[in-house]
Write a protein that holds these residues in place. Structure first.
Motif, PDB file in Angstrom:
ATOM      1  N   ILE A  57      17.587 -55.330 -49.921  1.00 35.81           N
ATOM      2  CA  ILE A  57      16.330 -54.616 -50.232  1.00 35.81           C
ATOM      3  C   ILE A  57      16.330 -53.230 -49.600  1.00 35.81           C
ATOM      4  N   LEU A  58      16.930 -53.115 -48.416  1.00 32.07           N
ATOM      5  CA  LEU A  58      17.017 -51.805 -47.751  1.00 32.07           C
ATOM      6  C   LEU A  58      17.822 -50.824 -48.605  1.00 32.07           C
ATOM      7  N   ASN A  59      18.976 -51.265 -49.098  1.00 28.91           N
ATOM      8  CA  ASN A  59      19.795 -50.386 -49.952  1.00 28.91           C
ATOM      9  C   ASN A  59      19.080 -50.023 -51.250  1.00 28.91           C
ATOM     10  N   LEU A  60      18.408 -51.018 -51.851  1.00 27.54           N
ATOM     11  CA  LEU A  60      17.661 -50.740 -53.082  1.00 27.54           C
ATOM     12  C   LEU A  60      16.536 -49.750 -52.834  1.00 27.54           C
ATOM     13  N   SER A  61      15.821 -49.941 -51.731  1.00 27.43           N
ATOM     14  CA  SER A  61      14.684 -49.048 -51.440  1.00 27.43           C
ATOM     15  C   SER A  61      15.150 -47.629 -51.145  1.00 27.43           C
ATOM     16  N   LEU A  62      16.298 -47.494 -50.454  1.00 26.46           N
ATOM     17  CA  LEU A  62      16.821 -46.150 -50.185  1.00 26.46           C
ATOM     18  C   LEU A  62      17.333 -45.495 -51.463  1.00 26.46           C
ATOM     19  N   THR A  63      17.919 -46.303 -52.340  1.00 25.74           N
ATOM     20  CA  THR A  63      18.394 -45.774 -53.622  1.00 25.74           C
ATOM     21  C   THR A  63      17.226 -45.303 -54.483  1.00 25.74           C
ATOM     22  N   MET A  64      16.128 -46.084 -54.463  1.00 28.39           N
ATOM     23  CA  MET A  64      14.961 -45.764 -55.283  1.00 28.39           C
ATOM     24  C   MET A  64      13.950 -44.896 -54.544  1.00 28.39           C
ATOM     25  N   SER A  65      14.223 -44.593 -53.262  1.00 31.53           N
ATOM     26  CA  SER A  65      13.287 -43.825 -52.420  1.00 31.53           C
ATOM     27  C   SER A  65      11.899 -44.471 -52.416  1.00 31.53           C
ATOM     28  N   SER A  66      11.874 -45.780 -52.236  1.00 29.35           N
ATOM     29  CA  SER A  66      10.616 -46.526 -52.264  1.00 29.35           C
ATOM     30  C   SER A  66      10.268 -47.042 -50.871  1.00 29.35           C
ATOM     31  N   ARG A  67       9.237 -46.437 -50.265  1.00 27.54           N
ATOM     32  CA  ARG A  67       8.798 -46.881 -48.939  1.00 27.54           C
ATOM     33  C   ARG A  67       8.186 -48.281 -48.961  1.00 27.54           C
ATOM     34  N   PRO A  68       7.354 -48.618 -49.966  1.00 26.60           N
ATOM     35  CA  PRO A  68       6.814 -49.990 -50.002  1.00 26.60           C
ATOM     36  C   PRO A  68       7.912 -51.055 -50.056  1.00 26.60           C
ATOM     37  N   MET A  69       8.975 -50.775 -50.815  1.00 22.73           N
ATOM     38  CA  MET A  69      10.069 -51.736 -50.895  1.00 22.73           C
ATOM     39  C   MET A  69      10.794 -51.846 -49.554  1.00 22.73           C
ATOM     40  N   LEU A  70      10.883 -50.743 -48.847  1.00 22.96           N
ATOM     41  CA  LEU A  70      11.510 -50.722 -47.527  1.00 22.96           C
ATOM     42  C   LEU A  70      10.763 -51.656 -46.575  1.00 22.96           C
ATOM     43  N   ILE A  71       9.455 -51.523 -46.570  1.00 26.02           N
ATOM     44  CA  ILE A  71       8.616 -52.365 -45.702  1.00 26.02           C
ATOM     45  C   ILE A  71       8.650 -53.822 -46.185  1.00 26.02           C
ATOM     46  N   ALA A  72       8.667 -53.999 -47.510  1.00 27.98           N
ATOM     47  CA  ALA A  72       8.729 -55.359 -48.060  1.00 27.98           C
ATOM     48  C   ALA A  72      10.011 -56.064 -47.616  1.00 27.98           C
ATOM     49  N   GLY A  73      11.107 -55.319 -47.536  1.00 29.98           N
ATOM     50  CA  GLY A  73      12.371 -55.907 -47.089  1.00 29.98           C
ATOM     51  C   GLY A  73      12.266 -56.453 -45.678  1.00 29.98           C
ATOM     52  N   ALA A  74      11.629 -55.690 -44.785  1.00 29.36           N
ATOM     53  CA  ALA A  74      11.457 -56.149 -43.402  1.00 29.36           C
ATOM     54  C   ALA A  74      10.513 -57.343 -43.341  1.00 29.36           C
ATOM     55  N   LEU A  75       9.473 -57.311 -44.178  1.00 31.62           N
ATOM     56  CA  LEU A  75       8.523 -58.431 -44.201  1.00 31.62           C
ATOM     57  C   LEU A  75       9.199 -59.713 -44.681  1.00 31.62           C
ATOM     58  N   VAL A  76       9.976 -59.612 -45.756  1.00 30.98           N
ATOM     59  CA  VAL A  76      10.666 -60.785 -46.310  1.00 30.98           C
ATOM     60  C   VAL A  76      11.654 -61.348 -45.292  1.00 30.98           C
ATOM     61  N   ALA A  77      12.457 -60.467 -44.691  1.00 25.23           N
ATOM     62  CA  ALA A  77      13.455 -60.917 -43.713  1.00 25.23           C
ATOM     63  C   ALA A  77      12.782 -61.549 -42.489  1.00 25.23           C
ATOM     64  N   SER A  78      11.683 -60.968 -42.032  1.00 26.63           N
ATOM     65  CA  SER A  78      10.955 -61.516 -40.883  1.00 26.63           C
ATOM     66  C   SER A  78      10.380 -62.893 -41.203  1.00 26.63           C
ATOM     67  N   ALA A  79       9.852 -63.038 -42.422  1.00 29.06           N
ATOM     68  CA  ALA A  79       9.291 -64.330 -42.833  1.00 29.06           C
ATOM     69  C   ALA A  79      10.380 -65.399 -42.899  1.00 29.06           C
ATOM     70  N   ILE A  80      11.554 -65.028 -43.394  1.00 27.97           N
ATOM     71  CA  ILE A  80      12.663 -65.997 -43.471  1.00 27.97           C
ATOM     72  C   ILE A  80      13.100 -66.417 -42.081  1.00 27.97           C
ATOM     73  N   MET A  81      13.186 -65.460 -41.148  1.00 28.50           N
ATOM     74  CA  MET A  81      13.559 -65.797 -39.770  1.00 28.50           C
ATOM     75  C   MET A  81      12.501 -66.712 -39.142  1.00 28.50           C
ATOM     76  N   GLY A  82      11.242 -66.407 -39.397  1.00 29.31           N
ATOM     77  CA  GLY A  82      10.167 -67.248 -38.864  1.00 29.31           C
ATOM     78  C   GLY A  82      10.233 -68.667 -39.416  1.00 29.31           C
ATOM     79  N   PHE A  83      10.495 -68.770 -40.717  1.00 30.73           N
ATOM     80  CA  PHE A  83      10.616 -70.087 -41.340  1.00 30.73           C
ATOM     81  C   PHE A  83      11.798 -70.860 -40.753  1.00 30.73           C
ATOM     82  N   SER A  84      12.925 -70.176 -40.546  1.00 28.17           N
ATOM     83  CA  SER A  84      14.116 -70.826 -39.984  1.00 28.17           C
ATOM     84  C   SER A  84      13.824 -71.377 -38.597  1.00 28.17           C
TER      85      SER A  84
END
Length: 196
Positions: A57-84
């Motif tokens: 998601i980080l690479n996609l967001s940097l390619t698309m210059s999308s800040r919301p996607m950048l933050i979404a990537g951190a949110l998704v990864a954090s949620a997965i770590m929390g679930f684990s």
């Protein structure tokens, strides 16, 4: 596997241990080890998914210059770590739930493998107390010994903070901090040019 000692219930002479109990003791330790392997695998898979999804998601967001996607990537990864980590805690509670039966079988068979381990836990006063109280049980038969051993059991005597799962907690927190630190390093210079 387990060393034998003379630490048995005071009425141990009247208790009849059978081959079934010996087999059950071996099987319950195999079950304990399977649960431990299970939560290690859960956490490893969770880490792999969290980091791979974050970088994707980080690479996609940097390619698309999308800040919301950048933050979404951190949110998704954090949620997965929390679930684990929550999965590790849940499975670890299943390991703890085996303790009364393990202690009962060790008392019945005269083994001191896991009792000795629990007695020597660092800062493990409640674990040691449970084992010592079980060793003072006076029972006339295996059923009574099991009932008394189980009645003394309290999950809170085996807190997660004193178990192996505490290392998974630290790894989860460090991973989540890393995700957000990377996001901060990308976004902060855009909003605060002097931070470059």
């Amino acid at each position: 596997m387990a060393k034998q000692t003379e630490t048995r219930p005071r009425s141990a002479a009247r208790l009849d241990a059978t081959d079934f109990h010996v087999t059950e003791y071996k099987e319950i330790h195999e079950q304990r080890m399977a649960l431990i392997r299970s939560y290690n695998v859960w956490f490893a898979i969770g880490c792999a998914i969290a980091f791979s999804s974050f970088w994707l998601i980080l690479n996609l967001s940097l390619t698309m210059s999308s800040r919301p996607m950048l933050i979404a990537g951190a949110l998704v990864a954090s949620a997965i770590m929390g679930f684990s980590y929550r999965a590790v805690l849940s499975i670890d509670r299943e390991v703890v739930a085996l303790y009364p039966r393990i202690i009962f079988l060790e008392l019945l068979l005269g083994y001191d493998f896991y009792r000795d381990y629990l007695r020597r836990r660092p800062r493990g006063n409640s674990e040691r107390s449970y084992v010592e109280r079980c060793e003072q049980i006076d029972a006339d038969n295996p059923y009574e010994l099991w009932g008394k051993t189980y009645s003394l059991f309290n999950r809170n005597d085996f807190p997660a903070a004193r178990r192996l799962s505490v290392h998974f907690k630290k790894a989860s927190y460090f991973s989540i901090i890393l995700f957000w630190l990377i996001i901060a390093l990308i976004l902060v210079p855009q909003y605060f040019p002097l931070a470059r």
